[in-house]
Structures are given as structure tokens and as C-alpha cells.
Write a protein that holds these residues in place. Structure first.
Motif, PDB file in Angstrom:
ATOM      1  N   ASP A 296       0.803  -1.226   0.000  1.00  0.00           N
ATOM      2  CA  ASP A 296       0.000   0.000   0.000  1.00  0.00           C
ATOM      3  C   ASP A 296       0.832   1.270   0.000  1.00  0.00           C
ATOM      4  N   GLY A 297       2.141   1.183   0.311  1.00  0.00           N
ATOM      5  CA  GLY A 297       2.980   2.364   0.278  1.00  0.00           C
ATOM      6  C   GLY A 297       3.417   2.781  -1.109  1.00  0.00           C
ATOM      7  N   ASP A 298       3.176   1.954  -2.116  1.00  0.00           N
ATOM      8  CA  ASP A 298       3.566   2.283  -3.482  1.00  0.00           C
ATOM      9  C   ASP A 298       2.740   3.462  -3.981  1.00  0.00           C
ATOM     10  N   ASP A 299       3.423   4.474  -4.553  1.00  0.00           N
ATOM     11  CA  ASP A 299       2.684   5.650  -5.016  1.00  0.00           C
ATOM     12  C   ASP A 299       1.805   5.371  -6.226  1.00  0.00           C
ATOM     13  N   LEU A 300       1.935   4.179  -6.837  1.00  0.00           N
ATOM     14  CA  LEU A 300       1.013   3.819  -7.920  1.00  0.00           C
ATOM     15  C   LEU A 300      -0.406   3.613  -7.416  1.00  0.00           C
ATOM     16  N   HIS A 301      -0.577   3.441  -6.122  1.00  0.00           N
ATOM     17  CA  HIS A 301      -1.919   3.305  -5.560  1.00  0.00           C
ATOM     18  C   HIS A 301      -2.630   4.653  -5.440  1.00  0.00           C
ATOM     19  N   ALA A 302      -1.925   5.750  -5.640  1.00  0.00           N
ATOM     20  CA  ALA A 302      -2.527   7.080  -5.553  1.00  0.00           C
ATOM     21  C   ALA A 302      -3.000   7.518  -6.927  1.00  0.00           C
ATOM     22  N   GLU A 303      -4.268   7.803  -7.065  1.00  0.00           N
ATOM     23  CA  GLU A 303      -4.846   8.214  -8.343  1.00  0.00           C
ATOM     24  C   GLU A 303      -4.278   9.572  -8.752  1.00  0.00           C
ATOM     25  N   LEU A 304      -3.975   9.718 -10.043  1.00  0.00           N
ATOM     26  CA  LEU A 304      -3.383  10.944 -10.554  1.00  0.00           C
ATOM     27  C   LEU A 304      -4.417  11.967 -10.987  1.00  0.00           C
ATOM     28  N   ARG A 305      -5.699  11.583 -10.996  1.00  0.00           N
ATOM     29  CA  ARG A 305      -6.766  12.493 -11.416  1.00  0.00           C
ATOM     30  C   ARG A 305      -7.650  12.830 -10.220  1.00  0.00           C
ATOM     31  N   ALA A 306      -8.232  14.026 -10.292  1.00  0.00           N
ATOM     32  CA  ALA A 306      -9.093  14.494  -9.200  1.00  0.00           C
ATOM     33  C   ALA A 306     -10.235  13.498  -8.982  1.00  0.00           C
ATOM     34  N   PRO A 307     -10.584  13.269  -7.729  1.00  0.00           N
ATOM     35  CA  PRO A 307     -10.095  13.918  -6.499  1.00  0.00           C
ATOM     36  C   PRO A 307      -8.916  13.211  -5.837  1.00  0.00           C
ATOM     37  N   TYR A 308      -8.130  12.440  -6.576  1.00  0.00           N
ATOM     38  CA  TYR A 308      -6.883  11.815  -6.118  1.00  0.00           C
ATOM     39  C   TYR A 308      -7.087  10.817  -4.968  1.00  0.00           C
ATOM     40  N   GLY A 329      -1.099  -5.933   3.063  1.00  0.00           N
ATOM     41  CA  GLY A 329       0.129  -6.703   3.079  1.00  0.00           C
ATOM     42  C   GLY A 329       1.261  -6.052   2.328  1.00  0.00           C
ATOM     43  N   GLY A 330       2.474  -6.524   2.605  1.00  0.00           N
ATOM     44  CA  GLY A 330       3.657  -6.033   1.903  1.00  0.00           C
ATOM     45  C   GLY A 330       4.916  -6.464   2.615  1.00  0.00           C
ATOM     46  N   PHE A 331       6.037  -6.412   1.904  1.00  0.00           N
ATOM     47  CA  PHE A 331       7.316  -6.702   2.542  1.00  0.00           C
ATOM     48  C   PHE A 331       7.678  -5.587   3.524  1.00  0.00           C
ATOM     49  N   ALA A 332       7.354  -4.346   3.173  1.00  0.00           N
ATOM     50  CA  ALA A 332       7.541  -3.212   4.079  1.00  0.00           C
ATOM     51  C   ALA A 332       6.187  -2.834   4.671  1.00  0.00           C
ATOM     52  N   ARG A 333       6.209  -1.920   5.641  1.00  0.00           N
ATOM     53  CA  ARG A 333       4.972  -1.477   6.274  1.00  0.00           C
ATOM     54  C   ARG A 333       4.899   0.041   6.218  1.00  0.00           C
ATOM     55  N   SER A 334       3.781   0.539   5.732  1.00  0.00           N
ATOM     56  CA  SER A 334       3.590   1.982   5.684  1.00  0.00           C
ATOM     57  C   SER A 334       3.183   2.506   7.059  1.00  0.00           C
ATOM     58  N   VAL A 335       3.353   3.800   7.269  1.00  0.00           N
ATOM     59  CA  VAL A 335       2.952   4.381   8.553  1.00  0.00           C
ATOM     60  C   VAL A 335       1.435   4.345   8.706  1.00  0.00           C
ATOM     61  N   GLU A 336       0.716   4.363   7.579  1.00  0.00           N
ATOM     62  CA  GLU A 336      -0.742   4.253   7.666  1.00  0.00           C
ATOM     63  C   GLU A 336      -1.156   2.856   8.126  1.00  0.00           C
ATOM     64  N   ALA A 337      -0.464   1.829   7.648  1.00  0.00           N
ATOM     65  CA  ALA A 337      -0.752   0.474   8.117  1.00  0.00           C
ATOM     66  C   ALA A 337      -0.403   0.340   9.598  1.00  0.00           C
ATOM     67  N   ASP A 338       0.690   0.972  10.028  1.00  0.00           N
ATOM     68  CA  ASP A 338       1.043   0.959  11.450  1.00  0.00           C
ATOM     69  C   ASP A 338      -0.052   1.634  12.279  1.00  0.00           C
ATOM     70  N   HIS A 339      -0.659   2.680  11.727  1.00  0.00           N
ATOM     71  CA  HIS A 339      -1.741   3.365  12.442  1.00  0.00           C
ATOM     72  C   HIS A 339      -2.947   2.448  12.618  1.00  0.00           C
ATOM     73  N   LEU A 340      -3.219   1.594  11.643  1.00  0.00           N
ATOM     74  CA  LEU A 340      -4.328   0.645  11.777  1.00  0.00           C
ATOM     75  C   LEU A 340      -4.095  -0.299  12.951  1.00  0.00           C
ATOM     76  N   LEU A 341      -2.828  -0.690  13.155  1.00  0.00           N
ATOM     77  CA  LEU A 341      -2.505  -1.565  14.283  1.00  0.00           C
ATOM     78  C   LEU A 341      -2.602  -0.816  15.604  1.00  0.00           C
ATOM     79  N   ARG A 342      -2.133   0.419  15.638  1.00  0.00           N
ATOM     80  CA  ARG A 342      -2.136   1.193  16.880  1.00  0.00           C
ATOM     81  C   ARG A 342      -3.548   1.472  17.382  1.00  0.00           C
ATOM     82  N   THR A 343      -4.430   1.716  16.446  1.00  0.00           N
ATOM     83  CA  THR A 343      -5.805   2.035  16.838  1.00  0.00           C
ATOM     84  C   THR A 343      -6.634   0.796  17.116  1.00  0.00           C
ATOM     85  N   GLY A 344      -6.091  -0.392  16.835  1.00  0.00           N
ATOM     86  CA  GLY A 344      -6.838  -1.625  17.048  1.00  0.00           C
ATOM     87  C   GLY A 344      -7.796  -1.962  15.933  1.00  0.00           C
TER      88      GLY A 344
END
Length: 678
Positions: A296-308, A329-344
Motif C-alpha cells: 500500500d505504500g507504493d505511489d502507484l496506488h494514488a490516483e493521478l486524477r481528481a479527487p486523487y 500486506g507487503g514486505f515493508a509497512r507503511s505508517v498508515e498500516a502501522d496506524h491501523l494496528l495502533r488504533t486496534g
């Protein structure tokens, strides 16, 4: 005069024909104006990009169109003096409109391409990202292909028998894996953040999770991956686990006919397992039971057209509102995925540390005193002895991957004597050497400088502080003359797969091909260059790209990183602790009031338009404004941030700002909520 009587019968016939056509037209008009007997009002979302018109409009459903004008279908309506497209969202018996309703012009197609669940999702995504529903619908519904729509649909797929032992064996190294699969098969909605170990055949594990959901509980599955290479891998795994004809692949690169055919198979319920890129996150999967986003940290997951919108956020919204399970899932972990764990909101799904040690050995060249004693220049040269030894040893048993961050031959040049950067005499752009026999050339204007001389010391010699993949391949070919050297580079030739035979594969980040059986060794060069980008996510992105490359190593393989051993990102990879690195990054961002602890938005436009927008913006009281700062082309940008709890209020305020500016026909400004990069 004698010919006139003979001509009169023909004239009379023409007049009668004209009167007959006019009578038929009036009859058809009367019939068309006759409202439908049941639910004669259609609420239509008109396909217009204007924010202040982002609402439904009531139209009369003529009796002749009553059967075709179903909720979710495409229609043409008269709006502001012209025919425009739209979607019927619902049919009703009453209307709040005072006066006479205009009738639908025509039903483009009776095919209901917009399901109620996707309609609700489109509205939520538009609100979340301060956009319009018509913009989101362009991302959610592909263009119509009439011939494909009229063709015979495929027969509905019958879920295969769920192979519980095979799924359990695939997830055996994950202690929580069996429980996760069992809950999917029972129809529950578990949520997990999956820390994937190096050398894992992750497409096969995702296929077994899909089988548990689809074959075990009869629910739909939606898997989103960054690019077409990953789609192909998951496509093969799903075919192997589920069998042929059980799923579809949705990618933007497919032709119009194929893309629409696969979309219709999902919309009609014939196929209920989908894999695709970010556009597939809106796929109308029936009875959705599991959503998956890989890397999920790959910037290809971010849409390039509005509303992004971002794929991860879109899928998590779907999981929340459709009661589906979620897997990030992923080999690395994004900070957003870490936030999902922190909040339960989600739980961790990982491999025990004692098992990770057997997966791969990761080292940083020159990290220990003993290694420095053997190679005193390990921290100063581009290709130290540890990297050379890793390549040499790995070639004895299979292919070796060498990752280099830059394209080209010599991507940057400097004076050999005084180290002054080599610049173009025409536009002052940086010089580079595109090939071994080519002269220095400006990367901005393309001017060649075969007789370049340093303006400071007059020396004509050049050095290359930044070496690209082509030069790296050339040097490795000289070092290992009996070995095949292949190149895979983004924007040029990208290899999807390589065989198991010994070979050196030089690749740029994101273009690494998958090796049959895995790579025997991976060497990551120029760590400093990966960290040179001035951006909020620079170190997180570098760790993600390094981890993805190391993830291609076969179990028991070796990885060597060339960089400063004190860097936190490199140390996290040596320990293989992407989760710990993500937690550290999240703590630092929380201290600086940056996402994901806070929510922010950028407003970009010309200075006058930007001032007007800030004046009209009714942001929450907790909002903090940063800027404006120039961003090029005469534009400026302001960052507005709020505590995470006030994020929805900020999005709504920005949406209202867009509607007011649209209604007043003010100069446009570009609004991005939670942009991937600053």
C-alpha cells in the motif's frame, strides 16, 4: 401549363406523407411525455464536473422508457440547453421539484453499471477527498462498449471446493494464519496487517485467502496490487488455486472491449473474485467478503486524477461499510498500516522472528570492524568487496539481482579536478552521458558539449558521481565476463521474469523481475542516492523499495546493502523489522503533527485565486495553515492541517469551498486531501 395537372397528384402525395410523418411524431411525443405508471420520477446524477452541481436532479420517466430506466443505468438528459450523460440513482413516485419535470431524453443502455454499494462508496470517496461524484464515477465505471454489452454473457462461475489442508500448508509459517483463514471461511470479517517475510510466494498466499473467502463462505474477493506485473503474478496464482474461469483481472492497460467485458462479468455477478490495479478498487463485486491491498505504500496506488483517492483508503471504506474482511500486506509497512494496528482497527499477521533468521541474511557493507579490516574502503567505494563476494557466490547457484537507483549511463557529471558540477552553457542545465560512446549532453535542452571545459579551473576531464543502470551493467560485464548481464529499467525495458540460470540482473527500483525459484543474492547500491529526495516519505519509500528487492531472494539467500551502516532504515532491514521502522516513523511524525497522526490538505493555485480560496474556506477552529510557498509556473501552495479527529470536517469544508467557487465561477484551485507527497 399542360404538365401541371400531371404533377399535382405527386405533390398531393408528398403533402400527405409529410402530414402523416408529423402526425406520427406528435403521437410519439405524446406517448413519450406520458409518465411511467410506477415510480415515474428518476433521480439522475448528471455527469458534470462543476462542484456546485454535484447533486441529483429529478426527471420524468416516460412510459416508453419505464422498463429500461433502471437504477444504475446510463441515460441522456437535457441540462442547460444541451444533452449530457448521467446515471439513474433511484426511481421514485414523488418529487420535491415545483413545476413541470423534463423527461429523460433516452436510455443509453438498460445495463445497471452502478450498484447501490458502489454508489454509496462513490459518495463517501468524493466527500473524503473534497471532490465531486462525477469525477469519482469516471474512475469507477469504464466507458461503454456497445458490442461487448450485447454479446452473450459468460456462464456464472461455480465456487470450487475449498482445499483447507492446502491453504493451511501455504500459511503454515504464520501462527495466526490458520485462524485468519478459518474466520474467512466462516463468513467473518477479520482485519489484518500482514508483514510478509523475504522469499515468500505472496501471490499464492493471497490466492488461498481468496479461496477461503470465495469457496469457503461464497463471498466475493477484491485484490488490488500496484502494477500489471503484480496482477499477472496474482492472476496465475488464482488460476492455479481456484481453477480457470473463476476470476477476472481488471487493469487500465486492457483494451476497451476486454476491460468492459470483465467489468460486466463482475457487475452481473458471473465472476466474484477480482484482481487489478487501483481502478479495480471500485469494482462492483457482489457480496464482498474480503478486500486486499498489496504494498500500500507504493505511489502507484494514488490516483493521478481528481479527487486523487488512494486505493488503500477506498478499500478500507468498502470493508467498513460492506462488512468485509481486510488484509493490508507487503514486505515493508507503511505508517498508515502501522496506524491501523495502533488504533486496534486491525491485528498483525506475521512470521516469528526465529523463523525470519532462516529466510535471508542481510548485511551492510563495512558495518563491522572485522569487515573494515578486510576491506578498508568498504564505506567509500560504490561496489565494495562484500558486494562483489555476494555476486560471485550467488552466481554459483542462480541469478543475482543488483538494484541501482538511476537510469542511464552517467546520470550526473562533475569536473574531475575541482568537482564543480558540469552545466550546460546554453541553459545551465545538468550534463549527463547517455551512452558509452556519446558526448556529454544537457538533460534540459539536449545540447551536446563534446568540448566541455570546467568554467572554474579549465580542466576538461569529467567524473560521474551518479552512475546509471547502463554504466553499472557495463562495469559488471567487465568484472564477470563469462556471465550474462540483463537490464530491467522503468521507462525502458522492464522484464517480468528471469530464469533460474546464473545471470546478473541490473534493475532500477520497481522494475525488478521475478526470478524462477528466487534470487540467490541481492545487492542494493547507492543508498545515499535513494535518500537524497527532499520529501516527507523519502526514508519510508527507500526502505519499501529495498525491502521489495530483498523480498525476491530465495529462502536462505543473501542481501548486501551499500550505504551508511548507521542509517535507521538499513538497520531495520538487517534485523528485518519493517514494522519497527514504521512505528519509529509514525512516532516522529506524530511529534511533528504530520500524517497519519493528523490530516492535511494542500490548496494550489495562482496567488490571487489562492487568497480568495483561503478567505472563503470555513476550516475547523483547530486548522493550522502553513505557507504559501511557490511551487513553479507562477503558482503557490498552502498546507492546511488538523488533528485526525477533525479530518472529515476539513474535507467537508474543502468540498464546500469548491462548490462556492464553482457557483461563482472563480479561478480554479487544486485541492488534494492527504497527498502522498509534499
Amino acid at each position: 401549363m399542360t404538365e401541371q395537372p400531371e404533377a399535382l397528384p405527386g405533390l398531393r402525395e408528398a403533402v400527405e406523407t409529410s402530414r402523416s410523418k408529423a402526425a406520427r411524431t406528435r403521437a410519439a411525443t405524446v406517448a413519450a411525455a406520458e409518465p411511467a405508471a410506477v415510480d415515474p420520477v428518476a433521480r439522475v446524477l448528471v455527469d458534470l464536473p462543476l462542484a456546485h452541481l454535484d447533486r441529483t436532479f429529478d426527471y420524468l420517466v416516460p412510459a416508453a422508457m419505464a422498463a429500461d430506466a433502471v437504477p444504475g443505468c446510463r441515460v441522456k438528459v437535457r441540462f442547460a440547453g444541451q444533452d449530457v450523460g448521467g446515471y439513474v440513482l433511484e426511481r421514485s413516485a414523488t418529487t420535491d421539484h415545483v413545476g413541470r419535470l423534463a423527461a429523460l431524453r433516452r436510455v443509453v443502455s438498460p445495463e445497471p453499471v452502478l450498484s447501490p454499494a458502489v454508489t454509496a462508496l462513490v459518495g463517501e470517496v468524493a466527500e473524503r477527498y473534497a471532490g465531486t461524484r462525477s469525477d469519482v464515477l469516471r474512475l469507477a465505471v469504464p466507458p461503454r462498449h456497445a458490442a461487448t454489452e450485447k454479446a452473450s454473457p459468460p456462464a456464472p462461475a461455480v465456487p470450487p471446493a475449498y482445499d483447507t489442508p492446502a491453504a493451511a500448508a501455504a500459511w503454515a509459517e504464520h501462527p495466526q494464519g490458520e485462524a485468519f483463514l478459518r474466520r474467512l471461511a466462516l463468513g467473518d470479517a477479520p482485519r489484518a496487517v500482514w508483514g510478509t517475510p523475504p522469499g515468500e510466494d505472496w501471490p499464492r498466499l493471497l490466492a488461498h485467502a481468496a479461496a477461503a473467502t470465495y469457496a469457503g463462505s461464497g463471498r466475493g474477493v477484491l485484490i488490488c496490487v500496484p502494477d500489471a506485473k503484480d496482477v499477472a503474478r496474482v492472476d496465475d496464482a488464482l488460476t492455479d488455486v481456484l481453477g480457470t474461469g473463476q476470476h477476472v483481472a481488471l487493469t487500465a492497460g486492457a483494451g476497451p472491449a476486454r476491460r468492459y467485458r470483465e467489468f460486466l462479468a463482475v457487475s452481473r455477478g458471473s465472476r466474484r473474485v477480482v484482481v487489478g490495479t487501483r481502478a479495480a478498487s471500485f469494482a462492483p463485486v457482489h457480496d464482498l467478503g474480503l478486500v486486499v491491498v498489496w504494498d500500500d505504500g507504493d505511489d502507484l496506488h494514488a490516483e493521478l486524477r481528481a479527487p486523487y483517492p488512494h486505493t488503500r483508503e477506498t478499500l478500507l471504506l468498502r470493508a467498513e461499510h460492506e462488512g468485509a474482511a481486510a488484509l493490508v500486506g507487503g514486505f515493508a509497512r507503511s505508517v498508515e498500516a502501522d496506524h491501523l494496528l495502533r488504533t486496534g482497527w486491525a491485528h498483525e499477521l506475521s512470521v516469528p522472528r526465529e523463523r525470519l533468521r532462516d529466510r535471508v541474511t542481510v548485511q551492510v557493507a563495512g558495518a563491522s570492524d572485522a569487515e573494515l579490516a578486510r576491506d578498508p574502503f568498504a564505506r567509500g567505494v560504490r561496489f565494495p568487496k562484500a558486494a562483489h563476494d555476494a555476486v560471485e557466490e550467488g552466481l554459483r547457484s542462480g541469478p543475482v539481482l543488483v538494484q541501482t537507483p538511476r537510469l542511464g549511463y552517467a546520470a550526473a557529471l562533475a569536473c574531475e579536478r575541482c568537482r564543480t558540477a558540469a552545466r550546460c552553457g546554453v541553459c545551465q542545465g545538468p550534463l549527463a552521458i547517455p551512452a558509452a560512446t556519446a558526448p556529454p549532453r544537457c538533460t534540459w535542452c539536449g545540447t551536446s558539449h563534446p568540448a566541455w571545459a570546467c568554467p572554474v579551473c579549465g580542466h576538461r576531464g569529467l567524473r560521474a558521481p551518479v552512475i546509471g543502470d547502463a554504466r553499472t551493467s557495463e562495469e559488471l560485464g567487465r568484472t564477470f565476463p563469462a556471465t550474462t548481464v540483463r537490464t530491467s529499467s522503468s521507462g525502458q525495458t522492464v522484464l517480468a521474469r528471469v530464469g533460474p540460470k546464473p545471470a546478473i540482473v541490473v534493475a532500477t527500483p520497481g522494475a525488478e523481475p521475478v526470478a524462477e525459484g528466487g534470487y540467490a543474492a541481492v545487492v542494493l547500491l547507492d543508498a545515499w542516492l535513494m535518500l537524497a529526495r527532499p520529501d516527507l516519505r523519502t526514508e519510508e519509500e527507500a526502505v519499501r523499495r529495498w525491502a521489495n528487492a530483498i523480498g525476491l531472494v530465495r529462502p536462505g539467500g543473501r542481501a548486501v546493502l551499500v550505504g551508511d551502516p548507521a542509517l535507521a532504515g538499513l538497520q531495520a532491514l538487517v534485523r528485518w523489522d519493517p514494522g519497527g521502522f514504521a512505528a519509529r516513523e509514525a512516532d516522529e511524525r506524530a511529534a511533528a503533527h504530520l500524517p497519519p497522526a493528523s490530516r492535511l490538505a494542500t490548496i494550489t493555485g495562482e496567488p490571487g485565486a489562492l487568497d480568495d480560496a483561503l478567505t472563503l474556506l470555513d476550516a475547523p477552529a483547530s486548522a493550522e495553515r502553513l505557507g504559501p510557498v511557490p511551487v513553479g509556473d507562477g503558482e503557490q501552495r498552502v498546507v492546511v492541517r488538523v488533528p485526525r479527529a477533525h479530518g472529515l470536517a476539513l474535507s467537508r469544508a474543502l468540498g464546500q469551498l469548491q462548490r462556492v467557487r464553482s457557483a461563482r465561477k472563480l479561478d480554479a484551485v487544486r485541492v488534494q486531501v492527504d497527498p502522498v507527497s509534499l
